[in-house]
Structure formats: structure tokens, C-alpha cells
Design a protein around this motif. Structure first.
Motif: not given
Length: 207
Positions: A13, A15, A59, A62-63, A125
Motif C-alpha cells: 500500500a 498514499k 489509498w 495510508v501513511e 513507503n
């Protein structure tokens, strides 16, 4: 017996899909081969090998995760530690290291793990990445090795799957049960949605 081809895809994931594309495609050299999206959501696939992809969901809320050194024990809920990407030549490890450091990303020294030599890094990320080269003559798939000094009893049973450990299937799926339901990825087969060949994806995938 079921035979697996490898990891079809690992889904992670982000952002920030643009930064993710810059890192995985433009810095590491993986082809971006598939993309799905709609407002507030993206799902992009990068080609890793003949059977494997690395995929990212975007998303907005999300972080990035806090960086944790690869393989260092953690406490509490935890699922994923790191992903290891295989490279064909030992020299590729230093080529990747040079690229990462030139782009101001941290990269470890190359480490000898017996059956593989490895380089470690993190993506934008916070995803922990290992790059691994197989040491010739030490393929664990050809010659499995259990070098744990205190292996659990189940491990001592050997490398092959053991029959009878789980209940047998008593009600296999019938022909009527074998229905494939439509999902988001159906857009992949619609040439009209392919933005790379003049398709009509404009505006649909903005987050």
C-alpha cells in the motif's frame, strides 16, 4: 498434487503512487504493466519476473510505515517483514546499490547468507526490500537444509508435505459451484480503458 509457480503478486500500500512509480519503475527498472483505478483508489502492477508481480494499492489515508531493519524481531500484531527480489547476476547487487545511493536512498553492504548474497534497502513507503543473488551450488530447492540449532518437531519431519495432517475434502466443488464472479480487474480486458493505446481512462483514476 497442487503445484505453485511462485508468488503471483505481493500487494502493498502507498498514499503516493507517483513516488512509488518513480522508485520501482524508474529507479529499480521494473516495468509498470497494469493499472486499475477510480476516484480515491488505484491498483498498479510492476513486472518482477515471468510469473511474479509487485502490486501497490494507493489509498489516500495510508501513511508510510516506520522503517524497521530487515529481520529484527518485533512485538505485537505483525504480518509482513520484507520482500526479497532475486537478481540474475551478483554484479547486479552493486549496480542496484549504486543507483539507490545516487538517488539518496540508504543501501546496506552486500551480505553473504550462504545460499544467497543480499543487499538491503527501503522504498519511499518504508517497505523493507532485499535484493538476493543465488550462490551457485547452494540451491535449497535442489538440496534442502535444516540448519536450525533447535528445530521444532514438525520441521524435523522433513521438507516434503505430509499427508493425513488435515481432514480430507468430503464435498468437492461441483461444476455448478465453479462460478467466477466479476471483479475490478475486468477493466484490464477492455481495450477502451487502456490509456497507453489511446483509451478512455482520462479522469477516472484521479484520487
Amino acid at each position: 498434487m497442487i503445484r505453485y509457480k511462485g508468488v503471483n503478486h505481493l500487494a502493498l500500500a502507498t498514499k503516493d503512487m507517483p513516488a512509488t512509480i518513480r522508485f520501482w519503475r524508474d529507479l529499480l527498472g521494473l516495468r509498470l504493466v497494469g493499472g486499475l483505478g477510480k476516484p480515491g483508489y488505484r491498483h498498479y502492477f510492476f513486472e518482477l519476473g515471468p510469473h511474479d508481480y509487485i502490486a501497490f494499492f494507493e489509498w489516500p489515508g495510508v501513511e508510510p510505515i516506520e522503517e524497521k531493519d530487515h529481520g529484527v524481531p518485533a512485538k505485537g500484531p505483525y504480518v509482513f517483514d520484507h520482500v526479497s527480489l532475486g537478481v540474475e547476476k551478483q554484479g547486479h547487487l552493486w549496480e542496484i546499490k549504486d543507483r539507490l545511493e545516487a538517488a539518496d536512498f540508504w543501501a546496506s553492504e552486500v551480505i553473504d547468507h550462504g545460499f544467497i548474497h543480499s543487499l538491503y534497502a527501503f522504498d519511499p513507503n518504508g517497505v523493507a526490500i532485499e535484493f538476493s543473488w543465488d550462490v551457485p551450488g547452494n540451491d535449497l530447492r535442489v538440496r534442502p537444509v535444516m540448519a536450525d540449532r533447535l528445530p521444532c518437531p514438525e520441521a524435523l519431519e522433513g521438507p516434503e508435505p505430509r499427508p493425513g495432517m488435515w481432514p480430507p475434502v468430503s464435498s468437492p466443488s461441483t461444476a455448478e459451484d465453479k462460478v467466477v464472479y466479476p471483479g475490478e480487474g475486468g477493466a484490464i480486458r477492455d481495450d477502451g480503458r487502456n490509456a497507453w493505446v489511446g483509451g478512455g481512462a482520462e479522469g477516472e483514476s484521479e484520487s
